[in-house]
Design an enzyme around this catalytic site. Structure first.
Site, short mmCIF file in Angstrom:
data_model
loop_
_atom_site.label_atom_id
_atom_site.label_comp_id
_atom_site.label_asym_id
_atom_site.label_seq_id
_atom_site.Cartn_x
_atom_site.Cartn_y
_atom_site.Cartn_z
N GLU B 504 0.87 -1.17 0.00
CA GLU B 504 0.00 0.00 0.00
C GLU B 504 0.91 1.22 0.00
O GLU B 504 1.68 1.43 0.94
CB GLU B 504 -0.88 -0.03 1.25
CG GLU B 504 -1.92 1.05 1.33
CD GLU B 504 -2.80 0.93 2.59
OE1 GLU B 504 -2.31 0.39 3.60
OE2 GLU B 504 -3.95 1.38 2.56
N ILE B 505 0.84 1.98 -1.05
CA ILE B 505 1.68 3.19 -1.13
C ILE B 505 0.82 4.39 -0.80
O ILE B 505 -0.29 4.56 -1.32
CB ILE B 505 2.33 3.30 -2.53
CG1 ILE B 505 3.39 2.21 -2.67
CG2 ILE B 505 2.94 4.68 -2.74
CD1 ILE B 505 4.13 2.21 -3.98
#
Lengths: 473, 772
Positions: B504-505
């Site tokens: 998850e960026i």
């Protein structure tokens, strides 16, 4: 390392007279070289500030199929025989050399510095230091170039270099588990400890570890890699068999004509005197065609007949500075000139050393392929030689992998390995390099050529090439 | 074009008028996907889809293939054929999914399947032997094609994989695969292949009897390695084709190992076969909870074929294929597949600089895990810790990960060592000036993060990106301490990093586009499926999970056993039960997150008492990593028992369940609705880019496939993908129904169950769907 030494020496200041002479030469080099290709009176490759280093003599024991007459010897016995042969042939006083270097691949653990054991056994003065080098199939090339480096650096004036390989007996080890148990046994203090250690030995511990001619990094055997290399360059089975047959035929001719003067006779204790290589067996294409692939089964092309065989043998050369050789009254055979070591991908380009080394050494020497009169390439496999020839003949390969504008060009076959090669004469890994150099020197003398080129591949994806110049006769 | 040449060659010497007649039409109807050339008496049939990177069995491909094969069969000069792809790295990657999706009903799909079956039957019964020369992926319909041929030769290249991945799309091998595979590799292996859909490497395929011969990939020669390898494969295949015609090469191996002979003998008993069907069926039911029909249909087709003969078997296969293709499960899995493909692309473009040196702060589980997935991609990885023991543990973790691969023979010990040479372990910041990116994985404490970011910025070069692997702290709070907030980004990895596919960026408003592109590029290199989300407490995944875990704690406090809780959640489609998940994440992390997010979002994140988690942490029950959490973990033991000591804690914080909302189904919906509501809220607030990324995040962030987790080596990878997708769930159930349930819970528990505006919008208008 040695070539670095040479470079430093080269850039040193030189005496005016030398500089004049060489300066004049280098101005007219190209024109002269081109003009003199046909006349065979090319200029020398001597350079200002660089010592002339010469090959005084080179000898070797007969190369025998492993497991034959040499079977009961030890590696240093073979090396000893070569050294004694060299002493005998040259009449060299036993304390007249400064250093001894030997190359070997599969080491006998009892004589890990085989150079020292052989030197002592051959009667050399115990005041002469000796060391052993290893660089797979170019180990004795490394021994020779180390000698060149020592002389060029002014550390020594006369060095004996050589190589030995003994495949009739190789170290076969206990399994790692067994070794561990045995070593723990050494440390065990009480009977109880010992008994429990002995009790821990299982049947599986007893299976031995055999040495393999395989790359450590890729776990691929060399024959397998050679087969893939041949396939990559589209070398057919027929081409390989033809080249192998050529090698055996030429070797037989050379042997019969007495051209293999580097071979010395060797009285093997308890056996007869050996004075000939015993692996030269010219066959027919039909017979060779019947053999099955040895590595890539069943559709491979490398067979027992077109590969070099496991060989026992040793070689030795006497390398000196020109001044020293002349001062001692020797008539040198050849100058040892530029050399290079190369290395590349050990998986897919394992045996392409000659392709990489040849153009590089020619460039260093300022020569072109057509200047060379005598080619001696190490023949590990017929497929390997053919692959190298095709690589050198390919513009695509030259551009993509060698960073050149065009192809390297191939050595003309009428100058190539004319007295046989490793396929027929045999290939004691550590000893082949000296044979190649000595053969070039002898062929230059015999054929009246000026320059010779040695090139060889080696395990680990390495390679070597050297330019040799005939000594004025 | 080659077809023309081939015709010319084969007819050379015959009447020229006929020749020109033949050439004329074929010039105008030039084939683009399949062509052939006759070499000696062998027809070399080459496949190459010019419109795509991979070959698929599209309508065009099939039509041309049928034409070419008819010509080959009709050509008297041809004795045998070689089937080969001109694409490096791909033989045939499978059937064309679009072709199946374009069908209007099950009958049309069944017809497609039957056409495929017919074509491969012709191949199987070909009077001229056909050798499939396989280099690259040979999957699905491609594999079915290959096993219909008389002989298979595959390259030992790493890219050469064989498999039947249909089950992962909710389908079955519909062109004879369910019938031919069991005969070729035996029942157990065939089931394993078809039910897991896993890829099989060439050497394994040879051992299984799936391919007959292997060819080594070649290095550079007079052409590039890829081109030359294909040529060589073709040369070898031609030799074999000739050998088969000359009867020099037997088509069926007479000598097998004792084991395989024994195996076949045993399989001849109906009793044994029935036992296998039963066992496999049981395993499938256990792992898929019966939620997915494809695995069961596969078993049915195989069974029908083996027990009732091929006619019934092929019919069952085509009919079941048709039915499966039109199930919502298949549509969902195909959607997921497309989503996964989309999340494996960098929509932010190519970054200005490639990250060649990556520094990681903190050699804990996460830090070392990130190092583990980075070193083997040729990136120089610096692992920095503050203590020697911590560093040593982290380096050992990286070594162990690689060594396990060595033990499984995925890599050699030499490759392991060579990969490890990319790893530098250190206690100071030396060499950080060369780092292109720094990922911090230090303790979840804003003050420590601030200290670290200042230390790092003092030593790194101006282009270096600072990424924070935090699971809940807002990135903009961390970036507050930075001199260059445009270079600060969040990269939230999931534990265990080497097994969890999701990354998850998190971008803040200040994060530059190039920084994001670079982070995505690094993540993709590490093999991650990536969602890029906006900043906020808990981002997306943690934020959705927190209320669900709060609810789970309340359920525990209300007297539900952890095992029961797990059963309720997995029964609803979650890959991992809520209690197990808490143990995997770490009770301490869960407590930390619950507290942080509780502060940020207030009472909406309430539910269970945080003190329950805190007490557990105080007692050392930190989950799997400490050996005790909700369960007791003992190394080597697969069966885990409930930790008896948490009973006392739960007793202390006991709550009385409200019978109106405590049925099993209600408990399930209480857990799920809080998750879903928060997910929809994330979309409403713009944290999420779209519902697709939301679903992907939930699928890949919540659990890892059992077959990758090492717990079970076989069967039904697809079940891992049937885990919960919040947005699709709302679409399927209907937002109005969900809202109705939530209103009921709201009446008891308050605002924790208040539906968000977007959910209410969807409830009002049933035509609104998250997925089109």
């Amino acid at each position: 390392m040695a070539s670095m030494l040479l470079n430093t020496v080269r850039s040193c200041s030189t005496s005016p007279s030398w500089a004049m002479r060489i300066g004049a030469r280098s101005l007219s080099t190209t024109a002269q070289l081109q003009a003199q290709v046909q006349t065979k009176s090319k200029k020398t490759l001597a350079r200002p500030g660089v010592k002339n280093i010469v090959l005084v003599e080179g000898v070797r024991t007969p190369f025998l199929l492993s497991g034959t007459t040499y079977a009961d010897l030890m590696p240093h016995d073979l090396a000893r025989a070569a050294l004694q042969g060299l002493l005998h042939r040259t009449g060299l006083p036993k304390d007249a050399v400064d250093y001894i270097i030997y190359g070997t691949v599969i080491q006998e653990v009892k004589t890990s510095n085989v150079a020292r054991e052989a030197a002592l056994g051959a009667g050399f003065s115990d005041k002469i230091p000796a060391h052993t080098v290893t660089m797979a199939c170019i180990s004795s090339n490394q021994a020779m170039t180390s000698a060149v480096g020592l002389i060029a650096a002014g550390q020594c004036d006369a060095v004996v270099a050589g190589g030995v390989e003994f495949m009739s007996d190789v170290p076969i080890r206990h399994s790692r588990k067994m070794r561990k148990t045995m070593l723990s046994l050494n440390k065990a203090k009480t009977l109880g400890q010992r008994l429990s250690l002995i009790g821990s030995i299982r049947l599986a511990h007893l299976s031995p570890e055999l040495p393999a001619v395989a790359e450590f990094s890729t776990a691929e055997t060399m024959g397998h890699s050679a087969d893939r290399l041949a396939a990559a360059f589209g070398v057919s089975r027929v081409e390989q068999d033809e080249f192998a047959l050529r090698s055996h035929t030429l070797a037989k001719k050379a042997q019969d004509a007495g051209l293999l003067q580097d071979v010395i006779s060797f009285k093997v204790p308890g056996r007869d005197i050996v004075s000939k290589d015993n692996g030269i067996r010219p066959s027919s294409m039909e017979q060779m065609g019947k053999l099955k692939a040895a590595f890539v089964k069943p559709h491979g092309t490398v067979t027992a007949a077109n590969s070099s065989f496991l060989t026992d043998g040793a070689s030795a050369v006497l390398v000196m500075s020109e001044e020293k050789a002349l001062a001692m009254g020797y008539k040198p055979k050849a100058y040892l000139r530029d050399f290079v070591y190369v290395s590349q991908d050990p998986k897919d380009q394992l045996l392409l050393g000659p392709t990489y080394g040849t153009p590089k050494v020619l460039e260093r020497a300022g020569l072109s392929m057509s200047d060379i009169d005598v080619f001696e390439f190490h023949e590990a496999f017929a497929g390997q030689i053919m692959a190298n020839l095709k690589a050198m003949d390919s513009d695509w390969f030259g551009q993509t992998y060698l960073g050149r504008k065009s192809k390297v060009g191939t050595p003309p076959m009428e100058k190539f390995n004319l007295w046989g090669g490793s396929l027929s004469l045999g290939h004691p890994f550590g000893a082949t390099g000296c044979r190649l150099v000595t053969t070039v020197a002898h062929r230059l003398q015999k054929e009246g050529g000026q320059y010779g080129l040695v090139a060889a591949c080696a395990a680990g994806g390495q390679g070597h090439a050297m330019v040799i110049e005939a000594y004025p006769q | 074009m080659a077809g023309v040449r081939a015709l010319g060659a084969s007819l050379s010497g015959s009447d020229t008028i006929i020749l020109s007649l033949f050439i004329f039409p074929s010039l105008f109807l030039a084939r683009t996907h399949v062509n052939y050339e006759v070499k000696g008496d062998v027809a070399v049939v080459r496949i190459n889809d010019p419109t795509s990177k991979v070959n698929t069995l599209s309508v065009q491909m099939q039509t041309e293939m049928a034409e070419v094969m008819n010509e080959v069969w009709a050509n008297n000069a041809v004795q045998s054929a070689v089937l080969i792809s001109s694409k490096p790295g791909c033989f045939i990657a499978g059937a064309d999914i679009n072709m199946i999706q374009a069908c209007n009903n099950a009958e049309e799909v069944t017809k497609l399947s039957q056409e495929g079956q017919k074509m491969f039957e012709k191949i199987e019964k070909s009077p001229k032997p056909i050798v499939a020369a396989i280099n690259g992926s040979c999957l699905g319909g491609g594999l079915e094609f290959a096993i219909a041929c008389q002989y298979r030769i595959a390259t030992k290249s790493k890219k050469t994989v064989l498999g039947t991945p249909e089950v992962m799309l909710g389908l079955l091998p519909g062109a004879g695969g369910t019938q031919r595979l069991p005969k070729m590799v035996g029942l157990p292996s065939a089931f394993d292949m078809m039910l897991t859909g896993r890829n099989i490497r060439a050497d394994k395929a040879k051992k299984m009897g799936l391919v007959d011969q292997l060819v080594d990939p070649l290095g550079p020669g007079l052409k590039s390695p890829e081109e030359r390898t294909i040529d060589y494969l073709e040369e070898v295949a031609i030799e074999y084709a000739k050998g088969i015609v000359n009867k020099k090469i037997p088509l069926r191996k007479e000598k097998g190992t004792m084991q395989s002979k024994l195996c076949y003998y045993i399989m001849s008993f109906e009793l044994v076969r029935n036992q296998i069907y039963k066992t496999v069926h049981g395993k499938v039911m256990k792992q898929s909870k019966g939620l997915y029909p494809a695995p069961l249909k596969i078993i049915e087709c195989v069974k029908t074929g083996v027990e009732q003969g091929p006619t019934a078997g092929y019919l069952a296969e085509s009919q079941n294929f048709g039915q499966l293709a039109k199930t919502p499960e298949s549509a969902a899995l195909i959607g997921l597949y497309h989503g996964q493909v989309a999340c494996k692309k960098n929509r932010f473009g190519t970054p200005q600089r490639e990250v060649k040196t990556l520094a990681i702060l903190g050699a804990g589980l996460m830090g070392a895990g990130i190092a583990q997935v980075t070193v083997d991609k040729g990136v120089h990885t610096v692992l920095k810790d503050t203590t020697l023991t911590g560093l040593s543990r982290g380096e050992q973790q990286v070594y162990k990960g690689l060594n396990d691969k060595t033990k499984k023979k995925n890599i050699t010990s030499f490759q392991r060592d060579s990969i490890l040479s990319n790893l530098t372990g250190q206690l100071d910041y030396s060499g950080f000036e060369n780092a292109d990116m720094v990922i911090e994985a230090v303790f979840e404490d804003i003050n420590i993060k601030h200290a670290v970011i200042k230390e790092v910025e003092a030593v790194v070069s101006p282009h270096c990106i600072f990424a924070s692997n935090t699971s809940a702290l807002p990135i903009k709070d961390i970036a507050a301490a930075s001199k260059r907030p445009d270079k600060v980004i969040g990269m939230h990895y999931f534990s265990p990093v080497d097994k969890m596919q999701l990354l998850e960026i998190i971008t803040t408003e200040q994060t530059s586009k190039d920084t994001t592109a670079s982070a995505v590029a690094v993540g993709l290199k590490q093999g991650k499926v990536i969602i890029v989300v906006g900043d906020g407490p808990g981002f997306y995944t943690t934020r959705c999970l927190a209320p669900m875990l709060a609810e789970a704690v309340r359920v525990l406090q209300e007297g539900t056993d952890p095992k029961k809780l797990d059963a309720l959640t997995t029964g609803f489609g979650f890959p991992v039960g809520a209690a197990t998940l808490a143990d995997e994440v770490g009770i301490d992390v869960a407590a930390h997150v619950a507290e942080d997010l509780g502060k940020a979002f207030g009472s909406r994140f309430g539910g269970g008492n945080v003190e329950v988690l805190k007490t557990m942490v105080d007692l050392g029950f930190k989950g799997r990593k400490s050996g005790k959490g909700c369960y007791v973990y003992q190394p080597g033991l697969k069966v885990k028992e409930v930790n008896p000591e948490i009973g006392e804690i739960l007793e202390k914080y006991k709550m009385t369940p409200n019978p109106a909302v405590s049925s099993d189904s209600d408990v399930q919906y209480r857990l799920v609705s809080r998750f879903v509501n928060e997910a929809v809220l994330c979309l409403q607030e713009g944290i999420l880019n779209g519902p697709l990324e939301g679903d992907i995040g939930a699928v890949f962030g919540l659990g890892f496939p059992p077959c990758l987790g090492g717990q079970s080596s076989t069967l039904v990878i697809s079940s891992s993908k049937c885990c919960f997708r919040p947005f699709r769930f709302v679409d399927t159930l209907g937002a109005d129904k969900l809202v109705e349930k939530m209103r009921r819970f709201e009446a008891v528990y308050g605002n924790q169950f208040t539906p968000c505006q977007l959910l209410l919008d969807h409830a009002k208008d049933s035509s609104k769907k998250f997925h089109k």
